[in-house]
Design a protein around this motif. Structure first.
Motif, PDB file in Angstrom:
ATOM      1  N   PRO A 346       1.050  -1.146  -0.082  1.00 61.49           N
ATOM      2  CA  PRO A 346      -0.011   0.518  -0.222  1.00 61.49           C
ATOM      3  C   PRO A 346       0.932   1.222  -0.386  1.00 61.49           C
ATOM      4  N   GLY A 347      -0.102   2.239  -0.111  1.00 61.87           N
ATOM      5  CA  GLY A 347       1.212   3.456   0.085  1.00 61.87           C
ATOM      6  C   GLY A 347       0.680   4.626  -1.787  1.00 61.87           C
ATOM      7  N   SER A 348       1.150   5.487  -0.818  1.00 58.69           N
ATOM      8  CA  SER A 348       0.714   6.451  -3.051  1.00 58.69           C
ATOM      9  C   SER A 348       2.187   6.964  -3.033  1.00 58.69           C
ATOM     10  N   PHE A 349       2.409   6.196  -4.152  1.00 61.83           N
ATOM     11  CA  PHE A 349       3.175   6.789  -5.123  1.00 61.83           C
ATOM     12  C   PHE A 349       3.100   7.511  -6.691  1.00 61.83           C
ATOM     13  N   ASP A 350       3.236   8.383  -6.960  1.00 64.21           N
ATOM     14  CA  ASP A 350       3.284   8.683  -8.345  1.00 64.21           C
ATOM     15  C   ASP A 350       4.609   8.381  -9.645  1.00 64.21           C
ATOM     16  N   THR A 351       5.283   7.828  -9.261  1.00 59.37           N
ATOM     17  CA  THR A 351       5.783   7.612 -10.042  1.00 59.37           C
ATOM     18  C   THR A 351       7.192   7.211  -9.162  1.00 59.37           C
ATOM     19  N   VAL A 352       7.901   5.691 -10.169  1.00 60.97           N
ATOM     20  CA  VAL A 352       8.807   4.382 -10.323  1.00 60.97           C
ATOM     21  C   VAL A 352       9.777   4.127 -11.567  1.00 60.97           C
ATOM     22  N   ASP A 353      10.561   3.905 -10.647  1.00 61.61           N
ATOM     23  CA  ASP A 353      11.836   4.055 -11.753  1.00 61.61           C
ATOM     24  C   ASP A 353      12.586   2.905 -11.195  1.00 61.61           C
ATOM     25  N   CYS A 360      15.854  -0.271  -7.601  1.00 60.35           N
ATOM     26  CA  CYS A 360      13.846   0.965  -8.068  1.00 60.35           C
ATOM     27  C   CYS A 360      13.799   1.476  -7.131  1.00 60.35           C
ATOM     28  N   TRP A 361      13.499   2.883  -7.533  1.00 59.58           N
ATOM     29  CA  TRP A 361      12.731   3.683  -6.930  1.00 59.58           C
ATOM     30  C   TRP A 361      11.865   4.148  -7.217  1.00 59.58           C
ATOM     31  N   ALA A 362      10.545   4.837  -6.163  1.00 57.56           N
ATOM     32  CA  ALA A 362       9.046   4.929  -6.433  1.00 57.56           C
ATOM     33  C   ALA A 362       9.563   6.548  -5.532  1.00 57.56           C
ATOM     34  N   ALA A 363       8.363   7.761  -5.939  1.00 60.83           N
ATOM     35  CA  ALA A 363       8.133   9.266  -5.477  1.00 60.83           C
ATOM     36  C   ALA A 363       6.713   9.687  -5.415  1.00 60.83           C
ATOM     37  N   GLY A 364       6.327  10.652  -4.319  1.00 61.42           N
ATOM     38  CA  GLY A 364       5.149  11.109  -4.545  1.00 61.42           C
ATOM     39  C   GLY A 364       5.280  12.092  -3.571  1.00 61.42           C
ATOM     40  N   ARG A 368       7.818  11.675  -0.349  1.00 60.34           N
ATOM     41  CA  ARG A 368       8.036  10.459  -0.024  1.00 60.34           C
ATOM     42  C   ARG A 368       8.454   9.507  -1.163  1.00 60.34           C
ATOM     43  N   VAL A 369       9.978   9.429  -1.136  1.00 62.46           N
ATOM     44  CA  VAL A 369      10.560   8.400  -1.702  1.00 62.46           C
ATOM     45  C   VAL A 369      10.736   6.974  -0.946  1.00 62.46           C
TER      46      VAL A 369
END
Length: 379
Positions: A346-353, A360-364, A368-369
């Motif tokens: 769960p948890g909100s992120f907008d983008t991933v790379d 693997c990173w995600a940010a939002g 949040r990172v």
């Protein structure tokens, strides 16, 4: 877009998720495995057991829709209030390298592409002069504005680079066609490409500046553009760095300004994923994922798509069929090339790379990172 200017083996999977020792970070974004969605049911393989996002404290409250993962240790994020951060130690510390002018004007930095720890190119979005390209060669100590949009009708959404020299940015349609901006010197200079090879846009069609993934490339010449906001959600493909384009229906529901394809990810020049849906909170997003095995000529709906709107997607490194999709309501994983998706965390992120060394990173939102890591007895 103005609306948003607002079956691999466990050993192979471990290459991506066990490249470093387990960290102590935990919390609500960890999969606890009790519902079988972490691989204990055998469908994902035991390699997914315990995988989840380890949150990295940025000390900021900006919304980071721009993300450039360079390696497991180095990543850049860009977002609201003109904010740009960089880490070179796996997220344990972050340096604020925001361009002073972008901060002063409160620019919305929705995309960033980085070549290494020192060189990066960022895109701010908005109508007219709000759309700009900024670049740094010294790790963000100084920035140079290399493009400022002079046309009040243009609104740039995303950018992508084929290599350290050749890149493109895309604007919502001007005079009935998407506008493509091109550079061949690493973003120092930009020029608008002729529109003769671009198909006509549909009424209301545009790109979504949601994750920096409405324009993506693979290899030295292939690039894809995702659209929405119109009667159908389409995906355009160019095999000559944006000079001529072919259009295909994505199969993802559209018919509303808030619906369409929000992100693309290509593992190579033939195999791609598309995710999207309806970005409005509480709205259903059925059939919000599609796959292509022919460079985007045709797209097939995912038989088991993510359960809600997703704004970002990335292929997991070293795993031929594995990928992630992120959005406000959680992260999903596929291990069969995008045909079926299951909840990972769960948890909100907008983008991933993701990067070739297994990072693997995600940010939002709200600063949040996260970095994908493993915990548990088998980590």
């Amino acid at each position: 877009m103005r609306l948003l200017g607002v079956g691999m083996c466990a050993a192979a999977l471990a290459v991506g998720l066990l490249a470093s020792p387990a960290y102590a970070e935990s919390g609500p974004d960890r999969s606890d495995g009790r519902d079988g969605r972490d691989g204990r049911d055998g469908r994902d393989g035991p390699g997914l057991r315990g995988a989840g996002w380890a949150l990295k404290d940025t000390g900021k409250d900006a919304r980071f829709r721009g993300l450039a993962a360079v390696s497991r240790s180095t990543a850049w994020v860009a977002g609201s209030k003109g904010t740009v951060l960089r880490t070179v130690d796996g997220g344990r510390s972050w340096r604020d390298v925001s361009p002073p002018g972008a901060v002063a004007e409160g620019l919305e930095l929705r995309d960033i592409e980085a070549f290494d720890a020192r060189r990066a190119v960022a895109l701010s979005i908005g109508e007219g002069e709000a759309s700009r390209v900024l670049r740094t060669e010294d790790g963000g100590a100084t920035w140079t504005e290399s493009f400022r949009n002079p046309d009040p009708r243009a609104f740039y959404d995303c950018l992508t680079f084929f290599d350290s020299r050749h890149g493109l940015a895309v604007s919502d349609p001007v005079d009935g066609r998407f506008r493509i901006l091109s550079t061949d010197d690493g973003g120092r200079n930009w020029s608008v490409l002729p529109s003769t090879g671009m198909p006509d846009a549909l009424p209301g069609e545009a790109g979504f500046a949601a994750s920096g993934q409405c324009l993506v490339s693979a290899g030295s010449r292939d690039v894809w553009l995702a659209t929405g906001g119109s009667a159908s959600a389409r995906i355009l493909h160019s095999a000559d760095r944006g000079r001529t384009w072919r259009v295909a229906e994505s199969g993802i529901p559209a018919g509303d300004p808030a619906k369409g394809v929000f992100a693309l990810a290509f593992r190579d020049r033939t195999t791609g994923l598309a995710v999207g849906g309806d970005y409005r909170t509480g709205q259903a997003s059925p059939q919000a994922a599609a796959v292509s095995a022919d460079a985007g000529r045709t797209w097939s709906p995912a038989p088991t798509p993510p359960p809600a709107y997703r704004s970002g997607a990335a292929w997991l490194p070293h795993l031929r069929g594995a990928a992630l999709a992120v959005g406000p309501t959680g992260t999903d994983v596929t291990t069969d090339g995008g045909r079926s998706w299951r909840a990972l965390a769960p948890g909100s992120f907008d983008t991933v790379d993701c990067t070739a060394d297994g990072g693997c990173w995600a940010a939002g939102e709200k600063g949040r990172v996260g970095r994908l890591e493993r915990t548990g007895p088998d980590s």
